[in-house]
Design an enzyme around this catalytic site. Sequence first.
Site, short mmCIF file in Angstrom:
data_model
loop_
_atom_site.label_atom_id
_atom_site.label_comp_id
_atom_site.label_asym_id
_atom_site.label_seq_id
_atom_site.Cartn_x
_atom_site.Cartn_y
_atom_site.Cartn_z
N HIS A 150 -2.32 3.51 0.47
CA HIS A 150 -2.14 2.43 1.45
C HIS A 150 -0.98 2.83 2.36
O HIS A 150 0.13 2.32 2.26
CB HIS A 150 -1.84 1.11 0.73
N HIS A 177 -6.84 -9.00 3.35
CA HIS A 177 -5.89 -10.01 3.84
C HIS A 177 -6.37 -11.45 3.60
O HIS A 177 -6.31 -12.28 4.51
CB HIS A 177 -5.58 -9.81 5.33
N HIS A 224 -4.41 0.39 5.04
CA HIS A 224 -3.18 0.10 5.79
C HIS A 224 -3.36 0.19 7.29
O HIS A 224 -2.89 -0.67 8.02
CB HIS A 224 -2.02 1.00 5.34
N HIS A 259 -5.36 -0.48 10.39
CA HIS A 259 -6.50 -1.37 10.65
C HIS A 259 -7.42 -0.77 11.73
O HIS A 259 -7.64 -1.37 12.77
CB HIS A 259 -6.00 -2.76 11.05
N ASP A 302 -7.58 -3.87 3.12
CA ASP A 302 -7.02 -4.82 4.06
C ASP A 302 -7.90 -6.07 4.22
O ASP A 302 -8.28 -6.44 5.33
CB ASP A 302 -6.79 -4.13 5.41
N HIS A 356 1.27 -5.83 2.05
CA HIS A 356 1.33 -7.29 2.10
C HIS A 356 1.34 -7.93 0.72
O HIS A 356 2.03 -8.92 0.51
CB HIS A 356 0.15 -7.85 2.90
N ASP A 384 -3.67 -4.61 0.20
CA ASP A 384 -3.74 -5.82 1.02
C ASP A 384 -5.00 -6.64 0.73
O ASP A 384 -5.66 -7.14 1.65
CB ASP A 384 -3.64 -5.50 2.53
MN LIG Z 1 -3.19 -4.42 6.03
#
Ligand SMILES: [Mn+2]
Length: 416
Positions: free
Chosen positions: A167, A10, A200, A202, A8, A84, A48
């Site tokens: 994930h 991102h 996945h 957080h 993650d 994502h 992600d």
């Molecule tokens: Mn995420």
Amino acid sequence: MKFAHMSDCHIGSWQRTPKLTDASIAAFEKAMDICVETSVDFILISGDLFDTSIPAVDKLKEAVLKLRDVRDRGIPVYVIAGSHDYSPTGKTMLDVLEKAGLFTNVSTTSEIREDGSIRLSFAVDKKTGAKITGISGRKTGLEKGHYEKLLKEELEKEDGFKIFMLHSGIEEYKPKHLEQMEAIPLSWFPKSFNYYAAGHIHSVFSRHEPGYGLIAFPGPLFPNSFDELERLGSGGFYIVEAEGAEWKGEKQITLNHVQLPIYNTVSIKIDCTGKTPGEVETEMLGFAEGKGLINTIVCLRLYGELKEGRTTDIRIKDVMGAFYGKGAHCVLKNSYALTSRFFEEIKVEAATVEDTEDALIKEHLGQIKVFDAERELQITRALMGALSAEKDEGERQADFEARVTGEAAKALGIKL
Ligand SMILES: [Mn+2]
């Protein structure tokens, strides 16, 4: 054997908050530097990596430079896609970067057999011999089908040090604030892996699961929302060490969660119930008194019902200005749950945008008689998800429209 496990990242998040758009890439660069300094054997990224399937060019360029740097130093990177950066059409930047030799996507070698069952194969890390496989995340938990059809026996029988990348939320471990989320029951995962590199969710979470192995969620590299900033302060990742040639006992794996404090975070929560706008202002300003706020993100949450005046009577801009005057890097405010007596007709009381949406949907369920209420709730959520899609950078208008129409049709369960 020593490896890094992150998830993650991102990269490209906080697009609408200019002061925080560089935080995700800064956290990624810092994490990669720590991996080099601590001489990890390889790096796992559990989905992600990017905030969208086609990230903006400037962020992409920086990420590629860093990935190339670790590759040139001989540290391999293994990834899976997340909810994502996955794309149902298969158009994702991850494919491009994999083709360029920057990492290995361990989920793309899965094979769907004639009877629909799914067979995974392992990527074998050259230096350590670790065997790595996994299943990518999909939007709204659509990866569930893959787990249902997964051939687990062969995976379980394989010998050596095995890592499963995922994930997805795990039903048994869902944190309280995500109770409604789609998740995979633990029993659907293959057993007897040494390490389950999860992403996945957080939140930072790890647990030795008897019969399975060490299951670990490192949380995001940098918090991705106001709520996450409040809850986590900063992001981080794991450095994992496994000792000995036989990795059978759980005690031989140690987890070290490395924090990545890109900024300091200060969280201010004020219950405004029974207070005047002026009193709330004074209370907020009190937090900044005698404090330096250099390199700090201030999260300002106001809730409750004011005694008098309107919510807009609180001179929030002046307060934020005072925080910036103390050197704050960024001041964020959340007043979704702030009300005044002027707005008593608003029945919804909820803390986040999602909660508010959900409460409103539930309030209006049953006004159309086409579906039962549960199905209507599901369809409404799915439709809202489909229709709020944004055009990806470089995506043609026609492709974008086809994607949105396709997702909407899927939500309604109709064929176009
Ligand atoms: Mn995420």
